[in-house]
Motif scaffolding. Structure first.
Motif, PDB file in Angstrom:
ATOM      1  N   ARG A 215       0.817  -1.271   0.076  1.00  0.00           N
ATOM      2  CA  ARG A 215       0.014  -0.114   0.142  1.00  0.00           C
ATOM      3  C   ARG A 215       0.791   1.271   0.176  1.00  0.00           C
ATOM      4  O   ARG A 215       1.860   1.365   0.540  1.00  0.00           O
ATOM      5  N   PRO A 216       0.406   2.310  -0.634  1.00  0.00           N
ATOM      6  CA  PRO A 216       1.210   3.519  -0.641  1.00  0.00           C
ATOM      7  C   PRO A 216       1.192   4.267   0.651  1.00  0.00           C
ATOM      8  O   PRO A 216       0.169   3.873   1.523  1.00  0.00           O
ATOM      9  N   LEU A 217       2.477   4.738   0.978  1.00  0.00           N
ATOM     10  CA  LEU A 217       2.307   5.506   2.447  1.00  0.00           C
ATOM     11  C   LEU A 217       2.113   6.697   2.163  1.00  0.00           C
ATOM     12  O   LEU A 217       2.660   7.534   1.170  1.00  0.00           O
ATOM     13  N   THR A 218       1.114   7.146   2.895  1.00  0.00           N
ATOM     14  CA  THR A 218       0.695   8.713   2.745  1.00  0.00           C
ATOM     15  C   THR A 218       0.637   9.052   4.224  1.00  0.00           C
ATOM     16  O   THR A 218       0.745   8.208   5.056  1.00  0.00           O
ATOM     17  N   PRO A 219       0.453  10.375   4.462  1.00  0.00           N
ATOM     18  CA  PRO A 219       0.579  10.880   5.861  1.00  0.00           C
ATOM     19  C   PRO A 219      -0.568  10.202   6.635  1.00  0.00           C
ATOM     20  O   PRO A 219      -1.694  10.089   6.379  1.00  0.00           O
ATOM     21  N   GLY A 220      -0.154   9.693   8.030  1.00  0.00           N
ATOM     22  CA  GLY A 220      -0.975   8.756   8.703  1.00  0.00           C
ATOM     23  C   GLY A 220      -0.269   7.470   9.249  1.00  0.00           C
ATOM     24  O   GLY A 220       1.137   7.436   8.688  1.00  0.00           O
ATOM     25  N   ALA A 221      -0.791   6.671  10.008  1.00  0.00           N
ATOM     26  CA  ALA A 221       0.074   5.585  10.502  1.00  0.00           C
ATOM     27  C   ALA A 221      -0.749   4.158   9.994  1.00  0.00           C
ATOM     28  O   ALA A 221      -1.919   4.117   9.606  1.00  0.00           O
ATOM     29  N   THR A 222       0.199   3.098   9.778  1.00  0.00           N
ATOM     30  CA  THR A 222      -0.175   2.067   9.648  1.00  0.00           C
ATOM     31  C   THR A 222       0.281   1.103  10.898  1.00  0.00           C
ATOM     32  O   THR A 222       1.570   1.065  11.217  1.00  0.00           O
ATOM     33  N   GLU A 223      -0.674   0.290  11.395  1.00  0.00           N
ATOM     34  CA  GLU A 223      -0.165  -0.440  12.605  1.00  0.00           C
ATOM     35  C   GLU A 223      -0.074  -1.805  12.256  1.00  0.00           C
ATOM     36  O   GLU A 223      -0.993  -2.754  11.867  1.00  0.00           O
TER      37      GLU A 223
END
Ligand code: DGJ
Length: 752
Positions: A215-223
């Motif tokens: 998935r593309p990284l965009t501002p925000g978090a992935t846990e």
């Protein structure tokens, strides 16, 4: 020590600076130490493999990441650490500095590594640089919050071959009051600011593990996380972050890493408003709480990470090499996986001496080298409803104990293995009737079952002692070479009523440490013993358990077509050296899919080969096929298990075609596997271009199975196989082919 190191480091930098333009070769000679400290600039620099990693101490005394990427020249200057400028009253200096290890305190707004609360109500923790030490090729950097009385030691280890760095932290309470850790990460990895990152991770569930997602990284978090008490298969504690749109198996910048922890864990990937990316990993903060009395400390697991310019395929190969050299118990000398037989899919719980002996005889005749008795051999274990915890041989099934079978297996020239699930108990067992308080539970609350079993609380000293003793006795009384160590449920109600309420959550740490300790002690007491980590399939595969076991079971799904994706996903993070794969019955019990014995063998031969079918029912023709494949496998297994893996065609997303190639470490052999799950309109199979061969060497090729296009030469150069490629004739549903390329010399190969 510290002074001397700083002095040496300065001399080395001065020497390198004085060498002028032609630095690389000479610098390499002077640059013996992979870890250096430039005292003038307050910069730490690590050079290893093809990687440079650097961080500095900024004016506020924070430890700030400066660089992580391709190896720089020895004389290249690294900037002094300067935190991002303040942007508004909401974003003062120090709010979003890319710190190596941040406490939650001061103006910080990024995800901290350490969050605490003190007995007096204070929750502010600001970690500042104190000192460092370089010892035995390892770096330790000391941080502290002097007023709060907290010291943190950051540990850095470096693998010179792969450039993979290991980081962990030790947190110590030197205050006069207790402190509770609410969150304790091992490390944060900061990537350079960019807007074109994508994150790869692994996800799945029982019988469907190891799906690769991007998935593309965009501002925000992935846990990425497990709240299950153990590693879990919903996510695996591994990540890869790629830069730009052009990355693939062999191109593109990739940062990757994995946690060495088999309990609840978290990898938090966060992109902030400055497009800085921060990957923070360690104990899962969810339900975490660890109280330190004055003078006490806590060590975190190790979070390993690396970098390559050469795409996700190279990232995987670096991980594989690192695991073989640095993680697996054999440290750089992993033993080849023997071909094993296990009757679980054929007999289930109905194991008995006579039938197991018949199976052993047949297995040996096929060329099997290890015979494993699975679940059902102990206590009242006739189904999954009873018996777990009672590790005494069931005398109805094995009237004379295990000895006659073990002797027979040995006489047939095979080693003997046994299934255990030592961390669990069925309520219908003598152990539970004696010790109902030994399981994880909250006082007075219901106890949820999973597969009719409960989890023993290994964090308790008496329970872990008992589990060690039972296994030690089992191994002392029986001549066992291998344990399949299973673990078939998640935690629920993770209470530890015998502890004070504010200490109960330490179960997340102490349980896993005791588990590691039991396995470590068993291996010490029984030096030849090998262990497989199994968790209802692949739910406990991580660098922590891999440090204590020799192989893992990636999935209960043995359908050879599904397995292509499962095995492919597995290899993103973990080495084929540990990946077990069985040939089982057709149609497969998971999905009813039928497949030829050829397809089943070739799919399983991509890992450590095992047989799990009811071989007593095989016809003479099937026996002959099996004998041939097992012999062929023994010829190529060093290449498949320990070689460099190239994923040529991906089976992810139910793709119809897939292919892999493994090249032996010494370059003498390459093995190619190609699969077609579903033929399409009589289309030709794509030309496969081999990789990793020596262009000038000549290779003789032979097929293990399948057909190559007419005119395929028997001998050609590495350049030919890599640039002209090979055309295989795969057209039908569930078709497969495999070929071996043996290097036969270099003479006479000159490119025109
Ligand atoms: C789950 C494992 O993954 C299987 O291979 C088998 O050992 C069963 N447990 C036995 O109960």
């Amino acid at each position: 020590m510290k002074q001397a190191n700083a002095y040496l480091a300065t001399i080395m930098l001065a020497l390198v600076a004085g060498l002028g333009g032609n630095v690389p070769a000479l610098a390499a000679a002077t640059q013996a130490a992979p870890i250096r400290y430039d005292a003038a600039r307050r910069v730490f620099r690590i050079d290893a493999g093809k990687v440079t990693y650097a961080f500095g101490v900024n004016a506020d005394g924070e430890l700030q990441t400066l660089y992580w990427g391709s190896r720089l020249m020895a004389g290249d200057p690294l900037p002094v650490a300067v935190p991002p400028a303040p942007r508004s009253s909401f974003d003062p200096v120090g709010a979003d500095t890319p710190q190596e290890y941040a406490g939650w305190g001061g103006p910080i707004t990024v995800m901290p590594d350490l969050k605490v609360h003190f007995a007096d109500g204070n929750r502010d923790l600001v970690l500042r640089y104190d000192s460092y030490r370089i010892d035995d090729g390892k770096l330790q950097v000391m941080l502290h919050d002097r007023r709060a009385g907290i010291d943190v030691m950051l540990n850095y280890s470096v693998d010179a071959a792969t450039g993979i760095i290991g980081r962990s932290a030790r947190i110590e309470n030197h205050a006069s009051q207790a402190v509770t850790l609410d969150r304790a990460a091992s490390a944060s990895w900061n990537l350079p600011p960019a807007t074109d990152y994508s994150l790869r991770y692994l996800t799945g569930t029982w019988a469907s593990e190891w799906h690769v997602r991007t998935r593309p990284l965009t501002p925000g978090a992935t846990e990425l996380e497990s709240r299950r008490g153990s590693t879990g298969d919903e996510n695996n504690p591994w990540f890869a972050i790629e830069r730009g749109a052009q990355w693939n198996e062999s191109h593109g910048r990739v940062w990757f890493g994995a946690l060495a922890w088999s309990g609840s864990w978290s990898i938090h990937v966060d992109q902030d408003v400055l497009n800085q990316v921060r990957v923070t990993g360690g104990y899962d903060p969810f339900d975490f709480s660890y109280r330190l009395e004055p003078g006490q400390g806590l060590d975190t697991p190790v979070f390993y990470a690396g970098y390559t310019d050469d795409g996700i395929g190279e990232a995987s190969r670096l991980m594989h090499q690192f695991e073989r050299d640095r993680i697996l118990p054999a440290h750089g000398h992993p033993k080849l996986r023997p071909v094993l037989y296990n009757s679980w899919e054929a007999t289930g719980f109905k194991v008995n001496e006579a039938e197991q002996e018949r199976l052993a005889g047949k297995a040996a005749a096929l060329g099997v080298e290890r015979f494993v008795v699975d679940d059902g051999w102990f206590g009242a274990r006739n189904s999954d409803h009873a018996g777990l915890g009672d590790w005494t041989v069931n005398r109805e099934k094995f009237p004379h104990g295990l000895k006659p079978l073990i002797d027979k297996v040995h006489a047939l020239g095979m080693s003997f293995g046994l299934w255990v699930e030592p961390e669990m108990v069925n309520p219908d067992s003598d152990l539970y009737r004696r010790h109902p308080d030994w399981v994880l539970n909250f006082k007075g609350r219901p106890r949820s079952l999973g597969r009719n079993q409960l989890v023993l609380n290994l964090a308790r000293d008496d329970v872990s002692q008992y589990v060690f003793q039972v296994l030690d006795e089992l191994l002392s009384r029986n001549d066992i070479q291998f344990l399949k160590w299973d673990y078939n449920r998640n935690w629920s109600e993770p209470g530890w009523p015998q502890q004070a309420p504010d200490r109960q959550q330490q179960v997340y740490v102490t349980y896993v440490r005791h588990l590691y300790d039991i396995i470590r002690r068993l291996r010490e007491r029984h030096p030849g013993l090998e262990i497989e980590s199994c968790s209802g399939g692949g739910a406990r595969v991580d660098l922590g358990i891999m440090g204590l076991t020799d192989e893992v079971w990636p999935s209960d799904n043995t359908d050879p077509s599904d397995r292509l994706s499962i095995q492919d996903g597995f290899t993103y993070a973990y080495a084929p050296a540990v990946m077990m794969a069985w040939v089982t019955g057709s149609p497969n019990w998971v999905n009813g899919r039928s497949s030829s014995l050829d397809f089943r063998f070739l799919s399983a031969m991509q890992g450590g080969l095992g047989i799990g079918a009811d071989i007593l029912k095989w016809t003479p023709a099937e026996d002959a096929v099996a004998r041939r494949y097992i012999a062929a496998y023994k010829d190529i297994r060093a290449t498949v298990q320990l070689g460099r893996l190239y994923r040529l065609l991906s089976p992810q997303g139910h793709a119809p075609r897939s292919a892999t190639e493994s090249v032996a470490i010494d370059g003498r052999q390459a093995v190619l596997f190609a699969f077609l799950r579903q033929g399409q309109d009589a289309q030709a199979y794509p030309t496969l271009y081999l990789q990793g061969l020596d262009e000038t060497a000549r290779y003789r090729y032979r097929l293990i199975h399948g057909k190559a296009a007419a005119g395929t030469p028997a001998v050609a150069s590495g350049a030919y196989w890599m640039h002209h490629g090979i055309d295989l004739e795969l057209r039908n549903d569930m078709d497969a082919a495999a070929a071996v390329f043996e290097r036969i010399g270099t003479a006479g190969n000159v490119r025109r």
